[in-house]
Design a protein around this motif. Structure first.
Motif, PDB file in Angstrom:
ATOM      1  N   TYR A 170      -4.108  -9.016   3.556  1.00  0.00           N
ATOM      2  CA  TYR A 170      -3.882  -9.716   2.296  1.00  0.00           C
ATOM      3  C   TYR A 170      -2.553  -9.302   1.666  1.00  0.00           C
ATOM      4  CZ  TYR A 170      -8.842 -10.903   2.541  1.00  0.00           C
ATOM      5  OH  TYR A 170     -10.062 -11.367   2.936  1.00  0.00           O
ATOM      6  N   THR A 171      -1.463  -9.571   2.354  1.00  0.00           N
ATOM      7  CA  THR A 171      -0.179  -9.134   1.792  1.00  0.00           C
ATOM      8  C   THR A 171       0.929 -10.173   1.964  1.00  0.00           C
ATOM      9  OG1 THR A 171       0.343  -7.992   3.870  1.00  0.00           O
ATOM     10  CG2 THR A 171      -0.666  -6.681   2.123  1.00  0.00           C
ATOM     11  N   ASP A 172       0.585 -11.425   2.187  1.00  0.00           N
ATOM     12  CA  ASP A 172       1.609 -12.442   2.374  1.00  0.00           C
ATOM     13  C   ASP A 172       2.475 -12.554   1.118  1.00  0.00           C
ATOM     14  OD1 ASP A 172       0.609 -12.964   4.851  1.00  0.00           O
ATOM     15  OD2 ASP A 172      -0.595 -14.692   4.232  1.00  0.00           O
ATOM     16  N   GLY A 173       3.792 -12.352   1.276  1.00  0.00           N
ATOM     17  CA  GLY A 173       4.722 -12.511   0.167  1.00  0.00           C
ATOM     18  C   GLY A 173       4.866 -11.315  -0.743  1.00  0.00           C
ATOM     19  N   ILE A 174       4.090 -10.262  -0.516  1.00  0.00           N
ATOM     20  CA  ILE A 174       4.182  -9.087  -1.391  1.00  0.00           C
ATOM     21  C   ILE A 174       4.292  -7.805  -0.551  1.00  0.00           C
ATOM     22  CG2 ILE A 174       3.069 -10.077  -3.430  1.00  0.00           C
ATOM     23  CD1 ILE A 174       0.474  -8.784  -2.528  1.00  0.00           C
ATOM     24  N   GLU A 175       5.094  -7.869   0.501  1.00  0.00           N
ATOM     25  CA  GLU A 175       5.245  -6.713   1.375  1.00  0.00           C
ATOM     26  C   GLU A 175       5.789  -5.495   0.627  1.00  0.00           C
ATOM     27  OE1 GLU A 175       4.535  -6.258   4.743  1.00  0.00           O
ATOM     28  OE2 GLU A 175       3.409  -8.114   4.475  1.00  0.00           O
ATOM     29  N   PHE A 176       6.736  -5.722  -0.276  1.00  0.00           N
ATOM     30  CA  PHE A 176       7.319  -4.598  -1.014  1.00  0.00           C
ATOM     31  C   PHE A 176       6.259  -3.877  -1.834  1.00  0.00           C
ATOM     32  CE2 PHE A 176       9.182  -3.079  -5.055  1.00  0.00           C
ATOM     33  CZ  PHE A 176       9.981  -2.059  -4.545  1.00  0.00           C
ATOM     34  N   ILE A 177       5.421  -4.649  -2.512  1.00  0.00           N
ATOM     35  CA  ILE A 177       4.364  -4.052  -3.341  1.00  0.00           C
ATOM     36  C   ILE A 177       3.373  -3.295  -2.466  1.00  0.00           C
ATOM     37  CG2 ILE A 177       2.438  -4.580  -4.892  1.00  0.00           C
ATOM     38  CD1 ILE A 177       4.116  -6.912  -5.942  1.00  0.00           C
ATOM     39  N   CYS A 235       4.936  -0.029  -1.440  1.00  0.00           N
ATOM     40  CA  CYS A 235       4.967   0.892  -2.588  1.00  0.00           C
ATOM     41  C   CYS A 235       3.653   1.658  -2.670  1.00  0.00           C
ATOM     42  CB  CYS A 235       5.196   0.121  -3.891  1.00  0.00           C
ATOM     43  SG  CYS A 235       6.910  -0.349  -4.209  1.00  0.00           S
ATOM     44  N   HIS A 236       2.554   0.935  -2.521  1.00  0.00           N
ATOM     45  CA  HIS A 236       1.246   1.582  -2.586  1.00  0.00           C
ATOM     46  C   HIS A 236       1.025   2.540  -1.421  1.00  0.00           C
ATOM     47  CE1 HIS A 236      -2.978   2.326  -2.987  1.00  0.00           C
ATOM     48  NE2 HIS A 236      -3.227   1.766  -1.818  1.00  0.00           N
ATOM     49  N   ILE A 237       1.368   2.114  -0.223  1.00  0.00           N
ATOM     50  CA  ILE A 237       1.141   2.955   0.959  1.00  0.00           C
ATOM     51  C   ILE A 237       1.952   4.250   0.864  1.00  0.00           C
ATOM     52  CG2 ILE A 237       1.509   3.111   3.458  1.00  0.00           C
ATOM     53  CD1 ILE A 237       0.809   0.120   3.601  1.00  0.00           C
ATOM     54  N   ILE A 238       3.231   4.132   0.520  1.00  0.00           N
ATOM     55  CA  ILE A 238       4.091   5.321   0.396  1.00  0.00           C
ATOM     56  C   ILE A 238       3.564   6.245  -0.706  1.00  0.00           C
ATOM     57  CG2 ILE A 238       6.397   6.109  -0.285  1.00  0.00           C
ATOM     58  CD1 ILE A 238       7.482   3.549   1.084  1.00  0.00           C
ATOM     59  N   ALA A 239       3.198   5.665  -1.850  1.00  0.00           N
ATOM     60  CA  ALA A 239       2.733   6.471  -2.983  1.00  0.00           C
ATOM     61  C   ALA A 239       1.386   7.115  -2.713  1.00  0.00           C
ATOM     62  CB  ALA A 239       2.647   5.600  -4.231  1.00  0.00           C
ATOM     63  N   THR A 240       0.613   6.566  -1.792  1.00  0.00           N
ATOM     64  CA  THR A 240      -0.701   7.110  -1.491  1.00  0.00           C
ATOM     65  C   THR A 240      -0.643   8.238  -0.473  1.00  0.00           C
ATOM     66  OG1 THR A 240      -1.701   4.943  -1.940  1.00  0.00           O
ATOM     67  CG2 THR A 240      -3.036   6.502  -0.689  1.00  0.00           C
ATOM     68  N   ILE A 241       0.345   8.216   0.423  1.00  0.00           N
ATOM     69  CA  ILE A 241       0.376   9.165   1.549  1.00  0.00           C
ATOM     70  C   ILE A 241       1.419  10.278   1.362  1.00  0.00           C
ATOM     71  CG2 ILE A 241       0.863   9.393   4.018  1.00  0.00           C
ATOM     72  CD1 ILE A 241      -0.320   6.580   4.357  1.00  0.00           C
ATOM     73  N   GLN A 253       3.389   8.452  -9.094  1.00  0.00           N
ATOM     74  CA  GLN A 253       3.279   7.917 -10.446  1.00  0.00           C
ATOM     75  C   GLN A 253       3.968   6.568 -10.604  1.00  0.00           C
ATOM     76  OE1 GLN A 253       1.614   9.111 -13.211  1.00  0.00           O
ATOM     77  NE2 GLN A 253       0.699  10.628 -11.869  1.00  0.00           N
ATOM     78  N   TYR A 254       5.163   6.429 -10.035  1.00  0.00           N
ATOM     79  CA  TYR A 254       5.951   5.233 -10.301  1.00  0.00           C
ATOM     80  C   TYR A 254       5.797   4.166  -9.223  1.00  0.00           C
ATOM     81  CZ  TYR A 254       7.948   7.743 -14.208  1.00  0.00           C
ATOM     82  OH  TYR A 254       8.096   8.417 -15.390  1.00  0.00           O
ATOM     83  N   LEU A 255       5.997   4.510  -7.953  1.00  0.00           N
ATOM     84  CA  LEU A 255       5.763   3.512  -6.908  1.00  0.00           C
ATOM     85  C   LEU A 255       4.296   3.110  -6.884  1.00  0.00           C
ATOM     86  CD1 LEU A 255       7.883   4.461  -3.762  1.00  0.00           C
ATOM     87  CD2 LEU A 255       8.396   2.854  -5.595  1.00  0.00           C
ATOM     88  N   GLY A 256       3.411   4.093  -7.107  1.00  0.00           N
ATOM     89  CA  GLY A 256       1.989   3.803  -7.097  1.00  0.00           C
ATOM     90  C   GLY A 256       1.559   2.858  -8.211  1.00  0.00           C
ATOM     91  N   GLY A 257       2.367   2.752  -9.253  1.00  0.00           N
ATOM     92  CA  GLY A 257       2.044   1.851 -10.356  1.00  0.00           C
ATOM     93  C   GLY A 257       2.528   0.424 -10.172  1.00  0.00           C
ATOM     94  N   MET A 258       3.292   0.176  -9.106  1.00  0.00           N
ATOM     95  CA  MET A 258       3.872  -1.153  -8.913  1.00  0.00           C
ATOM     96  C   MET A 258       2.841  -2.263  -8.729  1.00  0.00           C
ATOM     97  SD  MET A 258       7.050  -1.621  -9.325  1.00  0.00           S
ATOM     98  CE  MET A 258       7.229  -3.165  -8.432  1.00  0.00           C
ATOM     99  N   PRO A 259       1.811  -2.075  -7.868  1.00  0.00           N
ATOM    100  CA  PRO A 259       0.844  -3.173  -7.705  1.00  0.00           C
ATOM    101  C   PRO A 259       0.131  -3.523  -9.010  1.00  0.00           C
ATOM    102  CG  PRO A 259       0.651  -1.609  -5.894  1.00  0.00           C
ATOM    103  CD  PRO A 259       1.547  -0.980  -6.915  1.00  0.00           C
ATOM    104  N   MET A 260      -0.299  -2.508  -9.732  1.00  0.00           N
ATOM    105  CA  MET A 260      -1.017  -2.745 -10.984  1.00  0.00           C
ATOM    106  C   MET A 260      -0.116  -3.432 -12.006  1.00  0.00           C
ATOM    107  SD  MET A 260      -1.681  -1.192 -14.258  1.00  0.00           S
ATOM    108  CE  MET A 260      -3.078  -1.136 -15.360  1.00  0.00           C
ATOM    109  N   MET A 261       1.154  -2.992 -12.081  1.00  0.00           N
ATOM    110  CA  MET A 261       2.071  -3.590 -13.031  1.00  0.00           C
ATOM    111  C   MET A 261       2.372  -5.043 -12.652  1.00  0.00           C
ATOM    112  SD  MET A 261       5.969  -2.528 -14.087  1.00  0.00           S
ATOM    113  CE  MET A 261       6.576  -3.026 -12.480  1.00  0.00           C
TER     114      MET A 261
END
Length: 271
Positions: free
Chosen positions: A68-75, A78-84, A121-129
């Motif tokens: 479920y990521t068509d068109g939002i690869e950057f977001i 951001c989540h994957i990097i911020a999580t790991i 804190q910051y990259l991890g907040g991108m999807p929610m924002m």
């Protein structure tokens, strides 16, 4: 291996209520071997190892992010990097913090750990924002995101140049949490976007982070019982466990919002 507080360099004595269990200055190989011993960093190391393994499992095995990521690869990334990535920096910091007893090396390791917190804190907040702002006009979205990324940049400068961890932590924790609180408020109005089910997880994640930060700052329970929490159940151990919980809750938020964003974009493309 373990020694008393007065026997280690001053920069390693940051908690005055932890009296024993310190590792003396060691060579890098010895620091690595100390992972298999018991000392006052053992719980801190292993809670982050558990968090890293859990993050990898959630992202790779139990997550719809790969579909479920068509068109939002950057977001998504951001989540994957911020999580790991932040857990890796923290594991390295807590494992090698006493290497050779060198303050400069310690400060570099601490900054690597802080950089990981910045990512979380910051990259991890991108999807929610991004989900929260989705229903606003492009101009308003750009204005809010500009403010957000300006705050990100200021936080990064703090990591690079600030020597006082307390000042850095204020920027790190309170600014992103304040932004998320404002976004949650927006989501309760007709102008806000995002999966409605995600709000409760935002509250759980930020509550865990805030409580963990308060406990760590208060040095409780070791302040009340000096010397009894040297190895286990001290404030930093408790904070690590609460941060692990916060990571899990924010993963739930981000996955729900990423799926919601993808559905909105697919619907718009159909129209």
């Amino acid at each position: 291996m373990s020694c008393c507080r007065q026997d280690v360099p001053e920069h390693l004595r940051f908690n005055p209520y932890i009296e024993y269990g310190y590792r003396p200055p060691m060579r890098p190989v010895q620091c690595l071997a100390s992972v298999f011993a018991v000392h006052n960093e053992t719980v801190n190391i292993y809670t982050h190892v558990v968090a890293l393994c859990l993050s990898l499992y959630l992202v790779i095995c139990e997550s719809p992010l790969w579909w479920y990521t068509d068109g939002i690869e950057f977001i998504k990334w951001c989540h994957i990097i911020a999580t790991i990535i932040p857990w890796i920096g923290s594991i390295v910091y807590h494992t090698f913090m006493n290497v050779n007893g060198d303050r400069d090396t310690y400060n570099r390791l601490l900054k690597a750990d802080l950089l990981g917190i910045w990512l979380a804190q910051y990259l991890g907040g991108m999807p929610m924002m991004s989900a929260s702002l989705y229903n606003l006009s492009d101009t308003n979205q750009l204005a809010v995101k500009t403010i957000y990324w300006t705050a990100c940049f200021c936080g990064l400068l703090k990591v690079i140049h600030e020597q006082n961890f307390i000042k850095v932590s204020r920027v790190y924790f309170f600014l992103p949490i304040t932004i998320r609180i404002l976004l949650v408020a927006l989501r309760t109005t007709r102008y806000g976007g995002g999966d409605p089910a995600a709000i409760v997880y935002v509250v759980l994640a930020d509550s865990s982070s805030i409580i963990g930060g308060i406990i760590n700052a208060a040095r409780w329970p070791e302040r009340r019982f000096p010397g009894t929490c040297d190895f286990f159940c001290n404030s930093h151990n408790i904070m690590h466990l609460l941060v692990l919980l916060a990571m899990y809750w924010m993963h739930q938020v981000n996955v729900k919002d990423i799926v919601w964003l993808t559905a909105q974009m697919n619907f718009k493309n159909i129209q």
